[in-house]
Design a protein around this motif. Sequence first.
Motif, PDB file in Angstrom:
ATOM      1  N   CYS A  23       7.072 -32.145  12.640  1.00  0.00           N
ATOM      2  CA  CYS A  23       7.507 -32.583  13.966  1.00  0.00           C
ATOM      3  C   CYS A  23       6.319 -33.042  14.801  1.00  0.00           C
ATOM      4  O   CYS A  23       5.237 -32.457  14.725  1.00  0.00           O
ATOM      5  N   PHE A  24       6.534 -34.066  15.588  1.00  0.00           N
ATOM      6  CA  PHE A  24       5.559 -34.529  16.566  1.00  0.00           C
ATOM      7  C   PHE A  24       6.166 -34.247  17.925  1.00  0.00           C
ATOM      8  O   PHE A  24       7.126 -34.901  18.335  1.00  0.00           O
ATOM      9  N   TRP A  25       5.644 -33.198  18.588  1.00  0.00           N
ATOM     10  CA  TRP A  25       6.250 -32.760  19.831  1.00  0.00           C
ATOM     11  C   TRP A  25       5.273 -31.935  20.639  1.00  0.00           C
ATOM     12  O   TRP A  25       4.117 -31.780  20.254  1.00  0.00           O
ATOM     13  N   ASP A  26       5.742 -31.402  21.747  1.00  0.00           N
ATOM     14  CA  ASP A  26       4.916 -30.582  22.633  1.00  0.00           C
ATOM     15  C   ASP A  26       4.979 -29.131  22.150  1.00  0.00           C
ATOM     16  O   ASP A  26       5.986 -28.449  22.345  1.00  0.00           O
ATOM     17  N   VAL A  27       3.906 -28.668  21.538  1.00  0.00           N
ATOM     18  CA  VAL A  27       3.902 -27.316  20.966  1.00  0.00           C
ATOM     19  C   VAL A  27       3.971 -26.220  22.021  1.00  0.00           C
ATOM     20  O   VAL A  27       4.254 -25.069  21.691  1.00  0.00           O
ATOM     21  N   THR A  28       3.745 -26.566  23.284  1.00  0.00           N
ATOM     22  CA  THR A  28       3.814 -25.539  24.331  1.00  0.00           C
ATOM     23  C   THR A  28       5.238 -25.264  24.787  1.00  0.00           C
ATOM     24  O   THR A  28       5.510 -24.229  25.381  1.00  0.00           O
ATOM     25  N   SER A  29       6.163 -26.212  24.526  1.00  0.00           N
ATOM     26  CA  SER A  29       7.533 -26.013  25.001  1.00  0.00           C
ATOM     27  C   SER A  29       8.587 -26.150  23.907  1.00  0.00           C
ATOM     28  O   SER A  29       9.647 -25.539  23.992  1.00  0.00           O
ATOM     29  N   ASP A  30       8.331 -26.961  22.897  1.00  0.00           N
ATOM     30  CA  ASP A  30       9.296 -27.174  21.828  1.00  0.00           C
ATOM     31  C   ASP A  30       9.041 -26.163  20.712  1.00  0.00           C
ATOM     32  O   ASP A  30       7.982 -25.549  20.649  1.00  0.00           O
ATOM     33  N   GLY A  31      10.027 -26.001  19.830  1.00  0.00           N
ATOM     34  CA  GLY A  31       9.823 -25.038  18.761  1.00  0.00           C
ATOM     35  C   GLY A  31      10.813 -25.186  17.634  1.00  0.00           C
ATOM     36  O   GLY A  31      11.753 -25.977  17.691  1.00  0.00           O
ATOM     37  N   THR A  32      10.579 -24.386  16.611  1.00  0.00           N
ATOM     38  CA  THR A  32      11.415 -24.419  15.422  1.00  0.00           C
ATOM     39  C   THR A  32      11.606 -23.019  14.870  1.00  0.00           C
ATOM     40  O   THR A  32      10.783 -22.134  15.103  1.00  0.00           O
ATOM     41  N   CYS A  33      12.693 -22.855  14.167  1.00  0.00           N
ATOM     42  CA  CYS A  33      12.972 -21.598  13.484  1.00  0.00           C
ATOM     43  C   CYS A  33      13.702 -21.943  12.187  1.00  0.00           C
ATOM     44  O   CYS A  33      14.625 -22.763  12.194  1.00  0.00           O
ATOM     45  N   THR A  34      13.271 -21.348  11.098  1.00  0.00           N
ATOM     46  CA  THR A  34      13.899 -21.549   9.798  1.00  0.00           C
ATOM     47  C   THR A  34      14.405 -20.221   9.282  1.00  0.00           C
ATOM     48  O   THR A  34      13.662 -19.239   9.270  1.00  0.00           O
ATOM     49  N   VAL A  35      15.660 -20.183   8.879  1.00  0.00           N
ATOM     50  CA  VAL A  35      16.256 -18.965   8.326  1.00  0.00           C
ATOM     51  C   VAL A  35      16.641 -19.248   6.881  1.00  0.00           C
ATOM     52  O   VAL A  35      17.374 -20.200   6.604  1.00  0.00           O
ATOM     53  N   ARG A  36      16.127 -18.436   5.978  1.00  0.00           N
ATOM     54  CA  ARG A  36      16.479 -18.539   4.567  1.00  0.00           C
ATOM     55  C   ARG A  36      17.350 -17.354   4.208  1.00  0.00           C
ATOM     56  O   ARG A  36      16.984 -16.206   4.451  1.00  0.00           O
ATOM     57  N   TRP A  37      18.496 -17.628   3.629  1.00  0.00           N
ATOM     58  CA  TRP A  37      19.480 -16.602   3.274  1.00  0.00           C
ATOM     59  C   TRP A  37      19.842 -16.790   1.816  1.00  0.00           C
ATOM     60  O   TRP A  37      19.929 -17.926   1.334  1.00  0.00           O
ATOM     61  N   GLU A  38      20.062 -15.719   1.109  1.00  0.00           N
ATOM     62  CA  GLU A  38      20.477 -15.852  -0.282  1.00  0.00           C
ATOM     63  C   GLU A  38      21.332 -14.680  -0.707  1.00  0.00           C
ATOM     64  O   GLU A  38      21.258 -13.599  -0.130  1.00  0.00           O
ATOM     65  N   ASN A  39      22.182 -14.948  -1.684  1.00  0.00           N
ATOM     66  CA  ASN A  39      22.885 -13.879  -2.383  1.00  0.00           C
ATOM     67  C   ASN A  39      22.754 -14.162  -3.874  1.00  0.00           C
ATOM     68  O   ASN A  39      21.952 -15.006  -4.270  1.00  0.00           O
ATOM     69  N   ARG A  40      23.528 -13.530  -4.701  1.00  0.00           N
ATOM     70  CA  ARG A  40      23.329 -13.677  -6.148  1.00  0.00           C
ATOM     71  C   ARG A  40      23.743 -15.034  -6.694  1.00  0.00           C
ATOM     72  O   ARG A  40      23.350 -15.409  -7.797  1.00  0.00           O
ATOM     73  N   THR A  41      24.525 -15.826  -5.921  1.00  0.00           N
ATOM     74  CA  THR A  41      25.018 -17.102  -6.434  1.00  0.00           C
ATOM     75  C   THR A  41      24.534 -18.331  -5.669  1.00  0.00           C
ATOM     76  O   THR A  41      24.706 -19.445  -6.152  1.00  0.00           O
ATOM     77  N   MET A  42      23.961 -18.147  -4.474  1.00  0.00           N
ATOM     78  CA  MET A  42      23.556 -19.320  -3.698  1.00  0.00           C
ATOM     79  C   MET A  42      22.400 -19.026  -2.750  1.00  0.00           C
ATOM     80  O   MET A  42      22.126 -17.883  -2.408  1.00  0.00           O
ATOM     81  N   ASN A  43      21.748 -20.117  -2.345  1.00  0.00           N
ATOM     82  CA  ASN A  43      20.689 -20.088  -1.341  1.00  0.00           C
ATOM     83  C   ASN A  43      21.114 -20.943  -0.169  1.00  0.00           C
ATOM     84  O   ASN A  43      21.741 -21.988  -0.354  1.00  0.00           O
ATOM     85  N   CYS A  44      20.748 -20.511   1.018  1.00  0.00           N
ATOM     86  CA  CYS A  44      21.051 -21.268   2.231  1.00  0.00           C
ATOM     87  C   CYS A  44      19.793 -21.324   3.085  1.00  0.00           C
ATOM     88  O   CYS A  44      19.118 -20.306   3.267  1.00  0.00           O
ATOM     89  N   ILE A  45      19.483 -22.516   3.579  1.00  0.00           N
ATOM     90  CA  ILE A  45      18.369 -22.681   4.511  1.00  0.00           C
ATOM     91  C   ILE A  45      18.881 -23.405   5.743  1.00  0.00           C
ATOM     92  O   ILE A  45      19.493 -24.474   5.638  1.00  0.00           O
ATOM     93  N   VAL A  46      18.658 -22.798   6.903  1.00  0.00           N
ATOM     94  CA  VAL A  46      19.043 -23.409   8.177  1.00  0.00           C
ATOM     95  C   VAL A  46      17.779 -23.605   9.003  1.00  0.00           C
ATOM     96  O   VAL A  46      16.972 -22.689   9.149  1.00  0.00           O
ATOM     97  N   ASN A  47      17.622 -24.820   9.517  1.00  0.00           N
ATOM     98  CA  ASN A  47      16.516 -25.135  10.412  1.00  0.00           C
ATOM     99  C   ASN A  47      17.059 -25.390  11.803  1.00  0.00           C
ATOM    100  O   ASN A  47      18.060 -26.095  11.953  1.00  0.00           O
ATOM    101  N   VAL A  48      16.390 -24.819  12.792  1.00  0.00           N
ATOM    102  CA  VAL A  48      16.704 -25.096  14.197  1.00  0.00           C
ATOM    103  C   VAL A  48      15.466 -25.738  14.808  1.00  0.00           C
ATOM    104  O   VAL A  48      14.363 -25.204  14.692  1.00  0.00           O
ATOM    105  N   PHE A  49      15.674 -26.886  15.436  1.00  0.00           N
ATOM    106  CA  PHE A  49      14.616 -27.548  16.176  1.00  0.00           C
ATOM    107  C   PHE A  49      15.040 -27.550  17.630  1.00  0.00           C
ATOM    108  O   PHE A  49      16.159 -27.978  17.951  1.00  0.00           O
ATOM    109  N   ALA A  50      14.186 -27.072  18.520  1.00  0.00           N
ATOM    110  CA  ALA A  50      14.488 -27.000  19.952  1.00  0.00           C
ATOM    111  C   ALA A  50      13.495 -27.894  20.701  1.00  0.00           C
ATOM    112  O   ALA A  50      12.299 -27.696  20.612  1.00  0.00           O
ATOM    113  N   ILE A  51      14.045 -28.864  21.417  1.00  0.00           N
ATOM    114  CA  ILE A  51      13.228 -29.797  22.177  1.00  0.00           C
ATOM    115  C   ILE A  51      13.536 -29.597  23.660  1.00  0.00           C
ATOM    116  O   ILE A  51      14.673 -29.737  24.082  1.00  0.00           O
ATOM    117  N   ALA A  52      12.510 -29.240  24.408  1.00  0.00           N
ATOM    118  CA  ALA A  52      12.685 -28.953  25.834  1.00  0.00           C
ATOM    119  C   ALA A  52      13.142 -30.193  26.591  1.00  0.00           C
ATOM    120  O   ALA A  52      12.677 -31.303  26.341  1.00  0.00           O
TER     121      ALA A  52
END
Length: 116
Positions: free
Chosen positions: A84-113
Motif C-alpha cells: 500500500c502507498f498511504w499515510d502510515v500515521t492514519s491508515d492501516g491494515t489487518c490480516t486474519v488467517r483462519w484455518e481448519n482441517r479442510t480449508m484456509n481463509c485469509i481476510v485483509n482489511v485496509f482502512a483509509i482515513a
Amino acid sequence: MEEYHRHCEEVGFNAEEAHNIVKECIDGVLGGEDYNQNNINQWTASIVEQSLAHLVKLGKAYKYIVTCAVVQRSAYGFHTASSCFWDVTSDGTCTVRWENRTMNCIVNVFAIAIVL
C-alpha cells in the motif's frame, strides 16, 4: 482444530478491534464447516459483507476495503502479499488467517482515513 494467526499493524486505527471483528465473522460463517466448492461464493461474500458492516458500525472516519480468500487445504500451501502507498500515521491494515482441517481463509482489511 481451528487456528488463528494474525498480523496487524497498529497505526491510526484499532487493528486489534478489526482483527476481533473479522475473526468473529469468519467463525460465524465457516465454523464447523468442511470445504465445499459449491459454498465458496456465498461464504466469502458473507464474510466480507458482515466484516464491512461491523467495521462501519464503529462510526470511525475510515473507508474500508475487505478482501477474503478461501481455499481447500493442500500440501501446496497458500501465500498472499499486498502493498500500500498511504499515510502510515492514519491508515492501516489487518490480516486474519483462519484455518481448519479442510480449508484456509485469509481476510485483509485496509482502512483509509477520511480527511475532513
